[in-house]
Design a protein around this motif. Structure first.
Motif, PDB file in Angstrom:
ATOM      1  N   LYS A 198      19.673 -86.445 105.414  1.00  0.00           N
ATOM      2  CA  LYS A 198      20.856 -85.663 105.794  1.00  0.00           C
ATOM      3  C   LYS A 198      21.478 -84.903 104.627  1.00  0.00           C
ATOM      4  O   LYS A 198      22.251 -83.972 104.836  1.00  0.00           O
ATOM      5  CB  LYS A 198      21.923 -86.602 106.389  1.00  0.00           C
ATOM      6  CG  LYS A 198      21.518 -87.253 107.692  1.00  0.00           C
ATOM      7  CD  LYS A 198      22.580 -88.202 108.201  1.00  0.00           C
ATOM      8  CE  LYS A 198      23.821 -87.458 108.659  1.00  0.00           C
ATOM      9  NZ  LYS A 198      24.795 -88.366 109.302  1.00  0.00           N
ATOM     10  N   ASP A 199      21.178 -85.314 103.403  1.00  0.00           N
ATOM     11  CA  ASP A 199      21.900 -84.787 102.249  1.00  0.00           C
ATOM     12  C   ASP A 199      20.922 -84.459 101.121  1.00  0.00           C
ATOM     13  O   ASP A 199      20.463 -85.343 100.395  1.00  0.00           O
ATOM     14  CB  ASP A 199      22.936 -85.822 101.786  1.00  0.00           C
ATOM     15  CG  ASP A 199      23.804 -85.331 100.645  1.00  0.00           C
ATOM     16  OD1 ASP A 199      23.639 -84.167 100.226  1.00  0.00           O
ATOM     17  OD2 ASP A 199      24.649 -86.106 100.165  1.00  0.00           O
ATOM     18  N   GLU A 200      20.606 -83.180 100.973  1.00  0.00           N
ATOM     19  CA  GLU A 200      19.690 -82.769  99.897  1.00  0.00           C
ATOM     20  C   GLU A 200      20.289 -83.024  98.522  1.00  0.00           C
ATOM     21  O   GLU A 200      19.570 -83.230  97.555  1.00  0.00           O
ATOM     22  CB  GLU A 200      19.341 -81.290 100.054  1.00  0.00           C
ATOM     23  CG  GLU A 200      18.457 -80.993 101.263  1.00  0.00           C
ATOM     24  CD  GLU A 200      18.019 -79.548 101.311  1.00  0.00           C
ATOM     25  OE1 GLU A 200      18.368 -78.796 100.370  1.00  0.00           O
ATOM     26  OE2 GLU A 200      17.330 -79.170 102.273  1.00  0.00           O
ATOM     27  N   GLY A 201      21.619 -83.033  98.448  1.00  0.00           N
ATOM     28  CA  GLY A 201      22.270 -83.330  97.177  1.00  0.00           C
ATOM     29  C   GLY A 201      21.940 -84.726  96.679  1.00  0.00           C
ATOM     30  O   GLY A 201      21.805 -84.956  95.473  1.00  0.00           O
ATOM     31  N   ALA A 202      21.798 -85.676  97.605  1.00  0.00           N
ATOM     32  CA  ALA A 202      21.435 -87.041  97.224  1.00  0.00           C
ATOM     33  C   ALA A 202      20.049 -87.084  96.603  1.00  0.00           C
ATOM     34  O   ALA A 202      19.798 -87.861  95.675  1.00  0.00           O
ATOM     35  CB  ALA A 202      21.501 -87.955  98.454  1.00  0.00           C
ATOM     36  N   ILE A 203      19.148 -86.227  97.093  1.00  0.00           N
ATOM     37  CA  ILE A 203      17.796 -86.151  96.520  1.00  0.00           C
ATOM     38  C   ILE A 203      17.850 -85.601  95.095  1.00  0.00           C
ATOM     39  O   ILE A 203      17.220 -86.130  94.178  1.00  0.00           O
ATOM     40  CB  ILE A 203      16.880 -85.278  97.396  1.00  0.00           C
ATOM     41  CG1 ILE A 203      16.743 -85.893  98.793  1.00  0.00           C
ATOM     42  CG2 ILE A 203      15.509 -85.106  96.747  1.00  0.00           C
ATOM     43  CD1 ILE A 203      15.943 -85.044  99.760  1.00  0.00           C
ATOM     44  N   ARG A 204      18.621 -84.542  94.912  1.00  0.00           N
ATOM     45  CA  ARG A 204      18.727 -83.919  93.578  1.00  0.00           C
ATOM     46  C   ARG A 204      19.324 -84.870  92.548  1.00  0.00           C
ATOM     47  O   ARG A 204      18.945 -84.846  91.377  1.00  0.00           O
ATOM     48  CB  ARG A 204      19.558 -82.640  93.656  1.00  0.00           C
ATOM     49  CG  ARG A 204      18.875 -81.487  94.399  1.00  0.00           C
ATOM     50  CD  ARG A 204      19.611 -80.187  94.178  1.00  0.00           C
ATOM     51  NE  ARG A 204      20.980 -80.237  94.673  1.00  0.00           N
ATOM     52  CZ  ARG A 204      21.350 -79.896  95.908  1.00  0.00           C
ATOM     53  NH1 ARG A 204      20.429 -79.503  96.786  1.00  0.00           N
ATOM     54  NH2 ARG A 204      22.610 -79.959  96.290  1.00  0.00           N
ATOM     55  N   GLU A 205      20.260 -85.708  92.980  1.00  0.00           N
ATOM     56  CA  GLU A 205      20.959 -86.591  92.051  1.00  0.00           C
ATOM     57  C   GLU A 205      20.196 -87.892  91.775  1.00  0.00           C
ATOM     58  O   GLU A 205      20.550 -88.639  90.868  1.00  0.00           O
ATOM     59  CB  GLU A 205      22.350 -86.927  92.607  1.00  0.00           C
ATOM     60  CG  GLU A 205      23.282 -85.722  92.661  1.00  0.00           C
ATOM     61  CD  GLU A 205      24.583 -86.029  93.389  1.00  0.00           C
ATOM     62  OE1 GLU A 205      24.813 -87.213  93.713  1.00  0.00           O
ATOM     63  OE2 GLU A 205      25.353 -85.088  93.639  1.00  0.00           O
ATOM     64  N   TRP A 206      19.138 -88.159  92.560  1.00  0.00           N
ATOM     65  CA  TRP A 206      18.444 -89.433  92.416  1.00  0.00           C
ATOM     66  C   TRP A 206      17.598 -89.463  91.148  1.00  0.00           C
ATOM     67  O   TRP A 206      16.965 -88.493  90.763  1.00  0.00           O
ATOM     68  CB  TRP A 206      17.520 -89.674  93.609  1.00  0.00           C
ATOM     69  CG  TRP A 206      16.905 -91.049  93.595  1.00  0.00           C
ATOM     70  CD1 TRP A 206      17.398 -92.171  94.188  1.00  0.00           C
ATOM     71  CD2 TRP A 206      15.693 -91.435  92.939  1.00  0.00           C
ATOM     72  NE1 TRP A 206      16.566 -93.250  93.940  1.00  0.00           N
ATOM     73  CE2 TRP A 206      15.503 -92.827  93.172  1.00  0.00           C
ATOM     74  CE3 TRP A 206      14.749 -90.751  92.177  1.00  0.00           C
ATOM     75  CZ2 TRP A 206      14.412 -93.528  92.669  1.00  0.00           C
ATOM     76  CZ3 TRP A 206      13.668 -91.464  91.667  1.00  0.00           C
ATOM     77  CH2 TRP A 206      13.503 -92.826  91.918  1.00  0.00           C
ATOM     78  N   SER A 207      17.578 -90.609  90.487  1.00  0.00           N
ATOM     79  CA  SER A 207      16.679 -90.859  89.357  1.00  0.00           C
ATOM     80  C   SER A 207      16.577 -92.360  89.159  1.00  0.00           C
ATOM     81  O   SER A 207      17.439 -93.131  89.616  1.00  0.00           O
ATOM     82  CB  SER A 207      17.198 -90.205  88.067  1.00  0.00           C
ATOM     83  OG  SER A 207      18.390 -90.834  87.640  1.00  0.00           O
ATOM     84  N   VAL A 208      15.542 -92.788  88.493  1.00  0.00           N
ATOM     85  CA  VAL A 208      15.392 -94.210  88.172  1.00  0.00           C
ATOM     86  C   VAL A 208      16.577 -94.686  87.342  1.00  0.00           C
ATOM     87  O   VAL A 208      17.111 -95.792  87.557  1.00  0.00           O
ATOM     88  CB  VAL A 208      14.068 -94.456  87.423  1.00  0.00           C
ATOM     89  CG1 VAL A 208      13.988 -95.896  86.922  1.00  0.00           C
ATOM     90  CG2 VAL A 208      12.882 -94.135  88.333  1.00  0.00           C
TER      91      VAL A 208
END
Length: 464
Positions: A198-208
């Motif tokens: 639902k939120d592409e921003g969550a994908i961009r902000e994700w990292s290990v």
């Protein structure tokens, strides 16, 4: 065969998550990531009447883990439905409704409870919990970030239950308040993996690195709030992630550090459940730690003389301010059960059995809303509050009322002037839609002053 989701996911996330899910589950998940998210709402059992009200889109099927949950066949223009603004239902992701089953399964049902939702905005889980708590319970719902706390306060007021206090604090502030709770929901900030669809921003902000940072922050939050959980109390730990660091490993940490028993846990995964991603675990405290048994009465008895003097001065000031507002007790049903006091410049009604908690919260925390906000003085008038109109404790005999059609209701919610029937009495009028209040206007005869809160108004102009 390897399935690649249509949503482009971080490579490190995909590698790790495929490993912990297994190939079959990962395949179902990856396929679901290319599908449209389901649309779901939760009915407000205090307001929604199935025999006379309709949702803004055709119902599909019930949400299996929430009696009040419904899937819709399409996503309507919710903003332009007056019933949403009246609090008849709440638009909520289906997995988040699982909190109602957790409370029904694990919280005591035979007595009033004191409950805290620690990281509550925008308010979906808070209103869901409030709808299933035993009668007489108090919910304190908190959000550390002020803009999000404002949204939380709006949604709590629209829901309409009179026994809720909204605060804007951090977990450590609650620890210092020494308030104690039977149930604490910690829906902690997380890396947001469950929101990827639902939120592409969550994908961009994700990292290990962010996963590790979130896992550490979650442990810090739990460490700060655990002294507020009564012995034998229920802790509900929740994230919208799939990884073990933020979920199972943190729950193991909690169980080890505070002698907690894991009662249940569940992962919601697109492709397996008709929902977005969520993890929720219910934990019961089994050990006894005298340092955590502080009660409100102990807090009062251990206060310094200076604290006691300040408290007496504060109460005397509040009682003096409320004297001019005793007439407002007639604005609410069952007013003999409520104590009328002040919150800043506003008059509020707080249930008497929880008045000591309110006083402690006012002294130790940043209280944004409490009980029923009745109104605010302006000149010779007391302007009735939007919260009063939306409250289920509103006394319909206290004010003139006017039923609006849909177009007039939308105009009201846009904070535009509206025309009332010519025989409507002058003064403050509660206006409603399909039998539910929306708010107040002041009828001046030839025109009305729209009292709908400026910050809540509908800004959308097209009526598609």
């Amino acid at each position: 065969m390897t399935t690649t989701p249509k949503t482009t996911l971080p490579e490190e996330f995909s590698t790790y998550t495929r490993e912990i899910m297994g190939e079959q589950r990962w395949t179902r998940f990856a396929e679901a990531m290319g599908e449209e998210p389901p649309v779901s709402v939760r009915l407000n059992p205090m307001k929604f009447r199935s025999d006379s009200m309709a949702l803004p889109a055709e119902e599909d099927e019930p949400v299996e883990w929430c009696r009040e949950g419904r899937y819709l066949k399409e996503r309507p223009m919710f903003t332009l439905d007056p019933l949403l603004h009246a609090g008849a239902y709440y638009v909520q992701e289906a997995a988040s409704m699982y909190i109602t089953q957790v409370i029904r399964d694990h919280a005591p049902a035979d007595r009033p409870l004191m409950v805290l939702d620690l990281c509550a905005a925008p308010g979906g889980k808070s209103t869901a919990m409030r709808s299933v708590l035993p009668e007489g319970s108090l919910l304190m719902t908190n959000e550390p970030m002020r803009p999000r706390a404002n949204i939380l306060m709006e949604n709590i007021q629209k829901f309409g239950h009179p026994d809720v206090i909204v605060t804007n604090n951090y977990a450590i502030d609650y620890q210092r308040s020494r308030l104690q709770f039977d149930v604490i929901l910690a829906d902690v900030p997380c890396s947001g993996e469950g929101m990827f669809r639902k939120d592409e921003g969550a994908i961009r902000e994700w990292s290990v690195a962010n996963v590790k940072k979130c896992a550490a922050l979650q442990r810090e939050i739990i460490t700060d709030i655990m002294p507020c959980l009564r012995d034998g109390g229920l802790l509900v730990y929740s994230t919208c992630t799939y990884n073990k660091q933020e979920d199972e490993e943190n729950v193991d940490f909690i169980c080890s550090e505070w002698q907690m028993e894991k009662l249940s846990e569940r992962h919601f995964i697109p492709g397996e459940t008709r929902s977005e991603g969520l993890y929720m675990a219910a934990l019961r405290q089994t050990g006894s730690d005298a340092s955590q048994q502080t009660t409100i009465s102990m807090l009062d008895s251990s206060a310094t003389k200076k604290d006691k003097k300040q408290k007496r001065r504060g109460k005397a000031s509040a009682e003096q301010a409320v004297k001019g507002a005793k007439e407002m007790s007639g604005w609410i049903k069952g007013n003999e059960d409520f104590s009328i006091t002040t919150l800043g410049q506003r008059f509020v009604a707080v249930r008497k059995q929880w008045r000591n908690v309110y006083d402690t919260a006012m002294e130790k925390l940043r209280v944004m809303h409490a009980g029923i906000e009745l109104g605010e003085p302006k000149g010779k008038d007391i302007i009735p509050s939007e919260c009063l109109a939306l409250s289920t404790a509103f006394n319909p005999e206290a004010f003139a009322t006017a039923e609006l059609n849909r177009d007039t209701a939308i105009a009201y919610l846009r904070r535009e002037p509206i025309q009332l029937p010519p025989d409507t009495p002058r003064g403050f009028v509660a206006v409603g839609y399909q039998g539910l209040n929306l708010g107040f206007v002041k009828n001046l005869g030839n025109r009305t002053n729209n009292l709908f809160p400026q910050e809540w108004r509908i800004r959308m102009q097209n009526d598609a």
